[in-house]
Design a protein around this motif. Structure first.
Motif, PDB file in Angstrom:
ATOM      1  N   VAL A  68       0.835  -1.209   0.000  1.00  0.00           N
ATOM      2  CA  VAL A  68       0.000   0.000   0.000  1.00  0.00           C
ATOM      3  C   VAL A  68       0.875   1.267   0.000  1.00  0.00           C
ATOM      4  N   TYR A  69       2.085   1.177   0.563  1.00  0.00           N
ATOM      5  CA  TYR A  69       3.031   2.305   0.514  1.00  0.00           C
ATOM      6  C   TYR A  69       3.136   2.888  -0.890  1.00  0.00           C
ATOM      7  N   THR A  70       3.168   2.005  -1.909  1.00  0.00           N
ATOM      8  CA  THR A  70       3.349   2.468  -3.287  1.00  0.00           C
ATOM      9  C   THR A  70       2.001   2.662  -3.979  1.00  0.00           C
ATOM     10  N   ALA A  71       0.911   2.751  -3.200  1.00  0.00           N
ATOM     11  CA  ALA A  71      -0.447   2.942  -3.731  1.00  0.00           C
ATOM     12  C   ALA A  71      -0.950   1.711  -4.474  1.00  0.00           C
ATOM     13  N   ASP A  72      -0.293   0.562  -4.284  1.00  0.00           N
ATOM     14  CA  ASP A  72      -0.807  -0.689  -4.841  1.00  0.00           C
ATOM     15  C   ASP A  72      -1.642  -1.393  -3.776  1.00  0.00           C
ATOM     16  N   ILE A  73      -2.176  -2.549  -4.112  1.00  0.00           N
ATOM     17  CA  ILE A  73      -2.912  -3.338  -3.133  1.00  0.00           C
ATOM     18  C   ILE A  73      -2.693  -4.802  -3.487  1.00  0.00           C
ATOM     19  N   ASP A  74      -2.757  -5.683  -2.495  1.00  0.00           N
ATOM     20  CA  ASP A  74      -2.585  -7.108  -2.752  1.00  0.00           C
ATOM     21  C   ASP A  74      -3.790  -7.876  -2.209  1.00  0.00           C
ATOM     22  N   CYS A 116       5.258 -16.134  -4.635  1.00  0.00           N
ATOM     23  CA  CYS A 116       3.923 -15.594  -4.924  1.00  0.00           C
ATOM     24  C   CYS A 116       3.998 -14.076  -5.029  1.00  0.00           C
ATOM     25  N   GLY A 117       4.759 -13.454  -4.107  1.00  0.00           N
ATOM     26  CA  GLY A 117       4.909 -12.005  -4.140  1.00  0.00           C
ATOM     27  C   GLY A 117       5.585 -11.548  -5.422  1.00  0.00           C
ATOM     28  N   LEU A 118       6.605 -12.313  -5.829  1.00  0.00           N
ATOM     29  CA  LEU A 118       7.311 -11.986  -7.071  1.00  0.00           C
ATOM     30  C   LEU A 118       6.348 -12.029  -8.256  1.00  0.00           C
ATOM     31  N   MET A 119       5.496 -13.076  -8.274  1.00  0.00           N
ATOM     32  CA  MET A 119       4.526 -13.191  -9.367  1.00  0.00           C
ATOM     33  C   MET A 119       3.593 -11.975  -9.379  1.00  0.00           C
ATOM     34  N   ASN A 120       3.059 -11.606  -8.193  1.00  0.00           N
ATOM     35  CA  ASN A 120       2.191 -10.431  -8.116  1.00  0.00           C
ATOM     36  C   ASN A 120       2.909  -9.183  -8.601  1.00  0.00           C
ATOM     37  N   GLY A 121       4.168  -9.037  -8.183  1.00  0.00           N
ATOM     38  CA  GLY A 121       4.929  -7.859  -8.555  1.00  0.00           C
ATOM     39  C   GLY A 121       5.133  -7.784 -10.054  1.00  0.00           C
ATOM     40  N   ILE A 122       5.472  -8.930 -10.666  1.00  0.00           N
ATOM     41  CA  ILE A 122       5.686  -8.939 -12.118  1.00  0.00           C
ATOM     42  C   ILE A 122       4.384  -8.581 -12.840  1.00  0.00           C
ATOM     43  N   VAL A 123       3.276  -9.155 -12.353  1.00  0.00           N
ATOM     44  CA  VAL A 123       1.994  -8.928 -13.016  1.00  0.00           C
ATOM     45  C   VAL A 123       1.555  -7.460 -12.886  1.00  0.00           C
ATOM     46  N   VAL A 124       1.671  -6.916 -11.673  1.00  0.00           N
ATOM     47  CA  VAL A 124       1.151  -5.566 -11.430  1.00  0.00           C
ATOM     48  C   VAL A 124       2.142  -4.503 -11.901  1.00  0.00           C
ATOM     49  N   SER A 125       3.415  -4.684 -11.532  1.00  0.00           N
ATOM     50  CA  SER A 125       4.389  -3.634 -11.815  1.00  0.00           C
ATOM     51  C   SER A 125       5.044  -3.848 -13.176  1.00  0.00           C
ATOM     52  N   ARG A 128       2.161  -3.987 -15.763  1.00  0.00           N
ATOM     53  CA  ARG A 128       1.331  -2.789 -15.575  1.00  0.00           C
ATOM     54  C   ARG A 128      -0.172  -3.086 -15.602  1.00  0.00           C
ATOM     55  N   MET A 129      -0.595  -4.174 -14.952  1.00  0.00           N
ATOM     56  CA  MET A 129      -2.029  -4.434 -14.842  1.00  0.00           C
ATOM     57  C   MET A 129      -2.573  -3.711 -13.612  1.00  0.00           C
ATOM     58  N   GLN A 130      -3.916  -3.546 -13.561  1.00  0.00           N
ATOM     59  CA  GLN A 130      -4.522  -2.874 -12.415  1.00  0.00           C
ATOM     60  C   GLN A 130      -4.454  -3.790 -11.196  1.00  0.00           C
ATOM     61  N   ALA A 131      -3.898  -3.244 -10.092  1.00  0.00           N
ATOM     62  CA  ALA A 131      -3.558  -4.092  -8.949  1.00  0.00           C
ATOM     63  C   ALA A 131      -4.755  -4.860  -8.396  1.00  0.00           C
ATOM     64  N   ILE A 132      -5.911  -4.198  -8.291  1.00  0.00           N
ATOM     65  CA  ILE A 132      -7.062  -4.857  -7.661  1.00  0.00           C
ATOM     66  C   ILE A 132      -7.468  -6.103  -8.448  1.00  0.00           C
ATOM     67  N   VAL A 133      -7.655  -5.950  -9.755  1.00  0.00           N
ATOM     68  CA  VAL A 133      -8.133  -7.094 -10.534  1.00  0.00           C
ATOM     69  C   VAL A 133      -7.022  -8.128 -10.753  1.00  0.00           C
ATOM     70  N   ALA A 134      -5.782  -7.646 -10.950  1.00  0.00           N
ATOM     71  CA  ALA A 134      -4.702  -8.591 -11.223  1.00  0.00           C
ATOM     72  C   ALA A 134      -4.412  -9.472 -10.011  1.00  0.00           C
ATOM     73  N   THR A 135      -4.357  -8.875  -8.807  1.00  0.00           N
ATOM     74  CA  THR A 135      -4.066  -9.708  -7.633  1.00  0.00           C
ATOM     75  C   THR A 135      -5.271 -10.567  -7.258  1.00  0.00           C
TER      76      THR A 135
END
Lengths: 325, 330
Positions: A68-74, A116-125, A128-135
């Motif tokens: 959330v620090y970077t305005a993302d969400i998981d 799992c975190g790495l996968m989320n990071g690659i997908v979102v960051s 560049r997918m939208q964090a809410i739907v991608a995670t």
């Protein structure tokens, strides 16, 4: 007049440095209310109960904060927790519950969380997918793997595991040591500068990029840390429930987001503290125990708890907004 | 000039790319492909009956997604996490008020829409007047609704759907199509009319793309945003009534799965979560696509875990097409 303004701006500065101050006040208040409603809730035994039940949520919320620090969400933290929970239980029951196997399982759990975190990071960051739907999509994927590892709940964890979690050393419950370790961990992380970088990205990705930060990589780091903390949360759940359950984390995802907000971290990124999120998670725990001790009829307990959390969430957002204005 | 552009291979390739970026077209192509694949996997999958059955399930999701779509279009990180709770609440309320009798249907609909409207109103006031971020406000509201459900159900299995409602949802109603499909079509027309032909619709896009500019131009930003949240909950309440008709009785937390799948349907339909762009026609295609994917997966014998893994991966691939943010390196 000037005095009032300077007081307000001093408060704002203080709050920006320690965003968890309102949450800390709330925690004290709930603590006192719990004590008034039921004096026995202040005993070490009762506190240990609250701590061992909510320690998993504390770790999960702390992890969520780094994203959330970077305005993302998981939204996959609950699924990661479930996957690590079933994985370590299956590993320990496959190879027996000896101490070195337990250590091996813990190492594997942290690796799974980080992956799992790495996968989320690659997908979102990265993609560049939208964090809410991608995670949310990755949470479905991760829950699927958890179901594959252990299709039904109930496989027991070795006794060594829950005995350590529920036991005492030198007369002090072990969960309190785990809390101390968490605080130490957060203090060390605060020194590394990564938190500053995460917050800088949250304040504005473009300006962070222009001042030379590798934004994409920093956001991925946030997700990896989040995954590792979800694994630590899974260890706590496994110690508390002493079994594996592929669905155990599902309901905890949204609670972790609520705890982050309660702790004074803005979902828009750039401001907040992981320590506050830990307090936020304990606030959620104390609200449910207060509702119980206050003698609310069992059918009304969920409603009372939900309404109190909503009010506290609103108050928290309003307070930080008022002072920051 | 035009001739030159046409003869330029670079240009025509980018024109093809523009078409591929059209979510509605992509969703349509995917739907046809998936239906063909489903028919190949298990003959009879793309039969008329089966497609009708899928449309009924998609209509339930589509109606929830209509409200979600409005809130997301309105921008400022608009999102409604409480829709699942409203769906469950409405299904339970409708069942209790109806109690299996056709005479009570009107009363049940009124009660549910009023309850939904109230929930949405509170969400909207929290977001606009108190300035709570939509995600936080509706997340808190979800907790309240879950508690309220426990109180209303009192631990007893709740009421029954009226026979007329059950027939409306699953039996042929008009031209051999179930009433719920007509209802969904009506919602689709209404949404298209609202968003494209009315000044309110234009104002929704305006506040979604630039709230300050809209405010300066005299758009009542707060009022419209409150209305969007109220509409979202009312659409969810309407879907809750239909879900009661679909399942006969209301069981615990029937609406839970609608929270995130309604958001996915909106995004797959080409409305980005940042708001101000998109529309409901795409969302309808997105809802059908989502239901179609789930249905194909149930025909495969890969077990629940395999199904979830494939579903998650497919969603990720689909999301790769839509609403990706721009790279920082301009």
């Amino acid at each position: 007049m000037t005095k009032a303004i300077s007081f307000k701006s001093r408060m704002a500065t203080l709050l920006r440095r320690f965003p968890f101050i309102p949450a800390l006040g709330m925690l004290m208040l709930l603590f006192i209310l719990n004590g008034i409603a039921e004096p026995n809730s202040m005993t070490v035994r009762a506190l240990k109960g609250v701590a061992s039940t909510y320690l998993a949520l504390v770790f999960l919320s702390v992890g969520q904060t780094f994203v959330v620090y970077t305005a993302d969400i998981d939204l996959s933290v609950g699924a990661i927790l479930s996957l690590v929970n079933v994985s370590i239980v299956v590993i320990m029951s496959q190879f027996g519950g000896e101490p070195y196997v337990v250590l091996l399982a813990l190492g594997a759990g942290i690796a799974i969380g980080a992956l799992c975190g790495l996968m989320n990071g690659i997908v979102v960051s990265g993609l560049r997918m939208q964090a809410i739907v991608a995670t949310f999509a990755t949470s479905i994927l991760i829950s699927g793997i958890a179901l594959w590892v252990l299709p039904v709940a109930g496989m027991p964890a070795p006794s060594l595991f829950w005995k350590v979690y529920g036991g005492r050393s030198y007369g002090i419950p072990n969960v309190f040591f785990f809390i101390a370790i968490l605080i130490a961990l957060l203090a060390i992380m605060a020194k590394t500068g990564l938190v500053t970088k995460l917050l800088a990205v949250g304040n504005g990705q473009l300006s962070a990029y222009q001042s030379g930060l590798s934004v994409t990589r920093i956001r991925i780091y946030g997700y990896i840390i989040c995954g590792i903390f979800a694994a630590l949360a899974a260890f706590c759940i496994t110690g508390d429930t002493a079994s594996g359950d592929p669905l155990v984390g599902g309901a905890m995802t949204l609670s972790s987001v609520a705890a982050v907000v309660l702790g004074g971290t803005a979902l828009s990124g750039g401001i907040g503290s992981a320590f506050g999120s830990a307090i936020g998670a304990i606030i959620i725990g104390l609200i449910s125990s207060l509702v119980f001790y206050a003698g609310v009829p069992s059918q009304w307990q969920n409603l009372a708890q939900g309404a109190t959390i909503l009010v506290v969430l609103m108050l928290g957002v309003l307070a930080s907004k008022r002072i920051n204005q | 000039m035009t001739i030159m552009q046409h003869s330029n291979p670079q240009e025509s390739r980018s024109a093809l790319f523009v078409y591929l970026k059209n979510p509605l077209l992509v969703a349509f192509i995917l739907i046809v492909l998936l239906l063909t694949a489903g028919e190949a996997l298990s003959p009879g999958f793309a039969s008329m009956e089966q497609i009708l059955r899928l449309l009924i399930v998609a209509a339930l999701l589509g109606i929830v997604a209509a409200g979600q779509n409005l809130v997301i279009l309105g921008g400022r990180e608009g999102i409604d996490l409480s829709v699942g709770g409203v769906v469950s609440l409405s299904a339970v309320l409708a069942g209790n008020v109806m109690d299996g009798s056709n005479a009570n249907i009107i009363a049940a609909i009124l009660v549910c829409l009023a309850a939904g409207g109230l929930v949405g109103l509170i969400n909207g006031v929290g977001v606009t007047i108190f300035g709570i971020p939509p995600l936080v406000m509706t997340l808190g509201m979800l907790g309240v609704l879950q508690g309220l459900l426990v109180v209303i159900r009192q631990g007893i299995p709740s009421g029954l759907a009226a026979p007329a409602l059950a027939n409306f949802v699953s039996k042929p109603f008009l031209f051999n199509l179930p009433g719920i499909i007509w209802l969904w079509a009506a919602v689709g027309l209404l949404m298209a009319f609202l968003l494209m032909r009315t000044s309110l619709g234009h104002k929704i896009y305006a506040i979604g793309s630039n709230e300050n500019a809209a405010y300066m131009a005299g758009v009542p930003v707060r009022l419209i945003r409150i209305m969007l949240f109220a509409l979202s909950s009312m659409f969810a309440a309407l879907a809750g009534i239909c879900i009661l008709g679909y399942s006969g009785t209301s069981f615990a937390n029937v609406g839970d799965s609608y929270m995130l799948s309604s958001i996915i349907a909106v995004v797959l339909g080409g409305t980005p979560l940042s708001g101000g762009k998109g529309g409901y026609t795409g969302t309808m295609a997105g809802a059908f696509l989502l239901i179609l994917m789930q249905s194909i997966l149930t025909t495969l014998s890969i077990g629940e875990s395999g199904r979830q893994v494939v579903f998650g991966l497919t969603l990720l691939v689909l999301l790769l097409f839509y609403g990706r943010s721009k790279a920082l390196r301009g």
